[in-house]
Design an enzyme around this catalytic site. Sequence first.
Site, short mmCIF file in Angstrom:
data_model
loop_
_atom_site.label_atom_id
_atom_site.label_comp_id
_atom_site.label_asym_id
_atom_site.label_seq_id
_atom_site.Cartn_x
_atom_site.Cartn_y
_atom_site.Cartn_z
N SER A 68 -5.34 21.50 147.76
CA SER A 68 -6.52 22.28 146.94
C SER A 68 -7.86 22.41 147.46
CB SER A 68 -6.65 21.38 145.46
OG SER A 68 -7.54 22.09 144.54
N ASP A 284 -11.12 28.01 143.93
CA ASP A 284 -10.97 27.02 145.12
C ASP A 284 -9.70 27.12 146.26
OD1 ASP A 284 -8.74 26.70 143.64
OD2 ASP A 284 -8.72 24.43 143.60
N ASP A 286 -6.51 26.54 146.88
CA ASP A 286 -5.37 26.96 146.44
C ASP A 286 -5.33 27.91 145.05
OD1 ASP A 286 -5.96 24.95 144.72
OD2 ASP A 286 -4.12 24.22 144.28
N ASP A 288 -6.41 27.71 141.94
CA ASP A 288 -6.17 27.41 140.54
C ASP A 288 -7.33 26.96 139.93
OD1 ASP A 288 -6.53 24.83 141.62
OD2 ASP A 288 -4.49 24.03 140.98
N ALA A 385 -13.95 21.51 133.20
CA ALA A 385 -15.37 21.92 133.50
C ALA A 385 -15.33 22.46 134.81
CB ALA A 385 -16.40 20.91 133.30
N ARG A 520 -16.25 7.82 140.10
CA ARG A 520 -17.00 8.86 139.87
C ARG A 520 -17.98 8.36 138.60
NH1 ARG A 520 -15.25 13.33 142.52
NH2 ARG A 520 -13.12 13.51 142.62
C1 LIG Z 1 -14.59 15.51 138.03
C2 LIG Z 1 -13.44 16.40 138.77
O1 LIG Z 1 -13.73 17.63 138.83
N1 LIG Z 1 -12.21 15.60 138.83
C3 LIG Z 1 -11.12 16.41 139.22
C4 LIG Z 1 -10.41 16.11 140.53
O2 LIG Z 1 -9.76 14.63 139.81
P1 LIG Z 1 -10.34 13.15 139.95
O3 LIG Z 1 -9.28 12.59 139.55
O4 LIG Z 1 -11.54 13.15 139.42
O5 LIG Z 1 -10.59 13.03 141.49
O6 LIG Z 1 -9.27 16.64 140.76
C5 LIG Z 1 -8.30 16.93 139.96
C6 LIG Z 1 -7.15 17.67 140.51
O7 LIG Z 1 -7.50 18.98 140.82
C7 LIG Z 1 -8.93 17.55 138.34
O8 LIG Z 1 -7.91 17.77 137.89
C8 LIG Z 1 -10.01 16.94 138.17
O9 LIG Z 1 -10.59 17.56 137.14
MG LIG Z 2 -6.90 23.74 143.23
#
Ligand SMILES: CC(=O)N[C@H]1[C@@H](OP(=O)(O)O)O[C@H](CO)[C@@H](O)[C@@H]1O
Ligand SMILES: [Mg+2]
Length: 552
Positions: A68, A284, A286, A288, A385, A520
């Site tokens: 991604s 992005d 890929d 999605d 978001a 995060r």
């Molecule tokens: C804050 C944030 O944007 N987190 C993203 C990110 O996940 P994290 O678990 O936060 O690394 O990547 C995921 C996959 O693409 C997406 O589903 C998610 O919303």
């Molecule tokens: Mg993606």
Amino acid sequence: MNEQQQSLLVQSASRFPPPQGIKLSYGTAGFRADASILQSTVFRIGILAALRSLKTGGAVIGLMITASHNKVSDNGVKVADPAGEMLTQDWEPFADSVANAPDPESLIQLIADFAKKEDIPLNGSKGATVLLGRDTRPSGESLVEAAKQGICSVIGAVGIDIGVVTTPQLHWIVRARNKDSKPSASELDYFDQVSTSFRCLIDLIPNKSQHGIGKLIVDCANGVGGEKLQVLKQKLNWSDVEIRNSGEQGVLNEQVGADYVQKDKVAPQGFGPPDVGVRCASLDGDADRLVYFTIIPNGNNRINLVDGDKILSLFALFIKDQLSILTDYTNEYQPRVGVVQTAYANGASTKYLNQLGLHVIFTPTGVKYLHEKAHEFDIGIYFEANGHGTILFSNRFLRWLEDKKSTEKSLEKQNAAMRLWAVSKLINQAVGDALSGLLLVEAILQHMGWSVEKWNELYHDLPSRQLKVKVADRTAVVTTNAETIVEKPPGIQEAITALTVKYPQGRCFVRPSGTEDVVRVYAEARTQEAADELATSVAKLVDQFLGFHVGM
Ligand SMILES: CC(=O)N[C@H]1[C@@H](OP(=O)(O)O)O[C@H](CO)[C@@H](O)[C@@H]1O
Ligand SMILES: [Mg+2]
């Protein structure tokens, strides 16, 4: 497992030794890591995908090679279930153990035990099909090869390589082959369906001539979205769209793409002062995820971000409008509309959606959770978001719509039914899809005759800040309540709350990332300074509780 199967697996598995000393986890969106260490993981997930096909009575399963929005040297693998949705969560622990089995013998034991438990026929009596796709990463081709080797080491299984596609295209094709009984569905069918339904929405716009909304520029993250959007542009004869960062020159995801734009709130490379006043969008790597933005005049590259929450709000508003044309309180059947968000949704968006009278639900981060929740409604709209989301329609609602389309006497109602029907065909029913999402946004803006500024005025985002903290062990953070409360380590939640209450309209939470080795931090407050300050002080807290000095 018979002997032939066993020896086939031993032979092939010994060609893909796992990386030493690295533990991988299926995470929020499959396995992701530096591409150089992924051969063995991908090979093994190839086996898993073949087993999944066997388990689901020979249904077509998808396997996507992508990381991604991660940097170009990373890659990853994820599996799509028969309805085009994410791999069932029940199989994730198996995916983890398969990926981390230390040697061929333990791998085969795991597979044999799992096949027995799940009653998977491992004797070649049944066929299995796995559809393979990849994004534009240079490591993609050899990883697809590794996956094929995995698939072929399950007797009766075949892998079909469909080449470079967006992640949502792969999911869409898997779904079409299984659910829509189109066993030969391909990328061409995808392009046909989305372009036909988009045209249908445009044709249904009342007083079309008044509704020109001007040019759109799309940043394609130097990824697969570039070439695919080009196909749509040609098919739709769409002269008002300009494609940038199409991948012909720049580096994938390097200062470009939806993740960069959304997190840093700056314009991607290749955009600048001449684009002020133009509607811009970013996909992005890929394709999605989708966000929109405009460039702030003399703003030093800063942007007005129109994020996933606002796309969700636009979709919700349009659907609600069409439904209100179509139904009134006398209707026997009242379609249930639900909206699904995560804790990252801007508080102002949730307030707006509540004001629209919509039912808003929160789930943990990761589209698999949002998607599952959205299925509980006749029309379930979900977005993260960051711009990943879609709209799901129940079969019952689609049958009702079909009936309305043909039996409604009033032209206005008939058109509303046709519009909702076209939305259900345009918007990807399997996963969030930047290309079909982009077409739906464009169709709705044209329908409303809205500029991007007008759309952005639906509500004003509360200032927010996101930070990442490197810690010794991010799994030490355990959260609850859709990730808004930290349960472990003890004491940290009380400290976060004590800081948050100091700020008017303050909201703050921390969670371990599922895709990166970080914790995060998200903070929201009445002013940007306050949001920044809150995020920074909570980041310090996280470091105090979990940083590398802990226990050393
Ligand atoms: C804050 C944030 O944007 N987190 C993203 C990110 O996940 P994290 O678990 O936060 O690394 O990547 C995921 C996959 O693409 C997406 O589903 C998610 O919303
Ligand atoms: Mg993606």
